[in-house]
Scaffold this active site. Structure first.
Site, PDB file in Angstrom:
ATOM      1  N   SER A  13      17.952  47.391  62.739  1.00  0.00           N
ATOM      2  CA  SER A  13      16.884  48.344  62.443  1.00  0.00           C
ATOM      3  C   SER A  13      16.318  48.209  61.037  1.00  0.00           C
ATOM      4  CB  SER A  13      17.382  49.775  62.658  1.00  0.00           C
ATOM      5  OG  SER A  13      18.456  50.079  61.781  1.00  0.00           O
ATOM      6  N   LYS A  58      20.265  53.811  65.188  1.00  0.00           N
ATOM      7  CA  LYS A  58      18.952  54.410  65.398  1.00  0.00           C
ATOM      8  C   LYS A  58      17.958  53.300  65.708  1.00  0.00           C
ATOM      9  CE  LYS A  58      19.698  58.335  62.276  1.00  0.00           C
ATOM     10  NZ  LYS A  58      19.207  59.046  61.060  1.00  0.00           N
ATOM     11  N   SER A  81      27.856  36.669  56.903  1.00  0.00           N
ATOM     12  CA  SER A  81      28.997  36.823  56.007  1.00  0.00           C
ATOM     13  C   SER A  81      28.502  36.835  54.566  1.00  0.00           C
ATOM     14  CB  SER A  81      30.013  35.703  56.259  1.00  0.00           C
ATOM     15  OG  SER A  81      31.183  35.905  55.495  1.00  0.00           O
ATOM     16  N   TYR A  99      35.649  44.832  50.562  1.00  0.00           N
ATOM     17  CA  TYR A  99      34.471  44.133  51.100  1.00  0.00           C
ATOM     18  C   TYR A  99      34.765  42.633  51.195  1.00  0.00           C
ATOM     19  CZ  TYR A  99      29.756  42.302  51.625  1.00  0.00           C
ATOM     20  OH  TYR A  99      28.655  41.627  52.095  1.00  0.00           O
ATOM     21  N   LYS A 111      34.942  40.241  54.722  1.00  0.00           N
ATOM     22  CA  LYS A 111      34.137  39.044  54.978  1.00  0.00           C
ATOM     23  C   LYS A 111      35.008  37.797  55.102  1.00  0.00           C
ATOM     24  CE  LYS A 111      30.110  40.960  55.232  1.00  0.00           C
ATOM     25  NZ  LYS A 111      29.419  40.996  56.544  1.00  0.00           N
ATOM     26  N   THR A 113      18.044  44.469  49.705  1.00  0.00           N
ATOM     27  CA  THR A 113      17.969  45.349  50.878  1.00  0.00           C
ATOM     28  C   THR A 113      18.456  46.745  50.506  1.00  0.00           C
ATOM     29  OG1 THR A 113      20.226  44.950  51.671  1.00  0.00           O
ATOM     30  CG2 THR A 113      18.541  43.373  52.378  1.00  0.00           C
TER      31      THR A 113
END
Length: 263
Positions: A12, A36, A127, A141, A145, A176
């Site tokens: 999304s 969503k 990744s 994190y 990965k 992002t």
């Protein structure tokens, strides 16, 4: 030419949105899985939470009912947390692994029997360079990965006789909403001499000046045009150089340099 069907998780927004957009342009029929529905026209949106097995099973059942096959799965859904490992709550690090690794595995294992029976298919795992460059104050994190990388490699070996290929696309800094959505904890910053906030701040500045999601999507599509997928692909020439350094530098030296930059 036979119509190809792709499934993109976390489609999304961000990287998933860009990948879905580029796959549409490549002629795929694209199913977008997200909590969503997204706004990209042409994508067939399915509500799905990758951490809920029943939700994933329901989404893939609908895809198979409509499409009858899955040619490509892009496992992109993921979240980020940061902070000192000792001060990270069990709730946060469990959630990190549930989304980034367990959710990824859940989606992949829905696609595997379909692709095995087809004797064709590709699974692309989004990744990170953090998988091979363990980052201080992003330990969970990095671990999530690294787990994705290992799973992709092992799964690829298992599925090779059936014509199914896996690949991890390792990213560095991408602009992002992921940066703003990261769950951060500065607890213990005083204990660590301000290193937590300094490290995360440096990293987030790099992300905000990073590559665009479209660059990632373009690289993914170029890979998919190849006859065979590589096991791993690092996005960006400068990042590929970092990957080369990882291969040739002694581990202790690599960790020392990471500590100087982010520690």
């Amino acid at each position: 030419m036979k119509q190809k069907f792709a499934v993109v998780t976390g489609a999304s927004k961000g990287i998933g949105f860009a990948v879905a957009k580029f796959l549409l342009a490549e002629g795929y029929i694209v199913y977008g899985l997200s909590r969503k529905a997204g706004s990209l026209e042409g994508v067939r949106w399915l509500t799905c939470d990758v951490t809920q097995k029943e939700s994933v099973e329901s989404a893939f059942a609908q895809i198979m009912e409509e499409a009858g096959r899955v040619d490509l799965l892009v496992c992109n859904a993921g979240i980020g947390i940061s902070g000192a490992a000792e001060f990270t709550s069990a709730e946060d690090y469990t959630r990190q692994m549930e989304v980034n690794f367990v959710g990824t595995v859940c989606c992949a294992l829905q696609a595997v029997p379909l692709m095995r029976e087809q004797r064709a298919g590709r699974i692309l795992f989004i990744s990170s360079l953090a998988a091979i460059f363990p980052l201080p104050f992003q330990s969970f994190y990095s671990a999530s990965k690294a787990a994705v990388n290992a799973f992709s490699d092992a799964l690829g070996l298992e599925l090779r006789p059936f014509g199914v290929e896996t690949c991890t696309l390792m990213l560095n800094d991408v602009r992002t909403e992921f940066t703003d959505n990261r769950r951060k904890t500065a607890e213990g910053d005083a204990v660590y001499g301000g290193r937590i906030s300094a490290s995360v701040g440096k990293m987030e500045k790099s992300e905000r000046n990073g590559m665009s999601p479209d660059q990632v999507a373009e690289t993914a599509c170029k890979l998919l045009r190849r006859k065979h997928l590589p096991s791993h692909k690092i996005v960006g020439i400068s990042n590929e150089f970092l990957g080369f350094l990882c291969r040739i530098l002694p581990t202790n030296l690599m960790l020392y340099l990471l500590g100087k930059i982010y520690g």
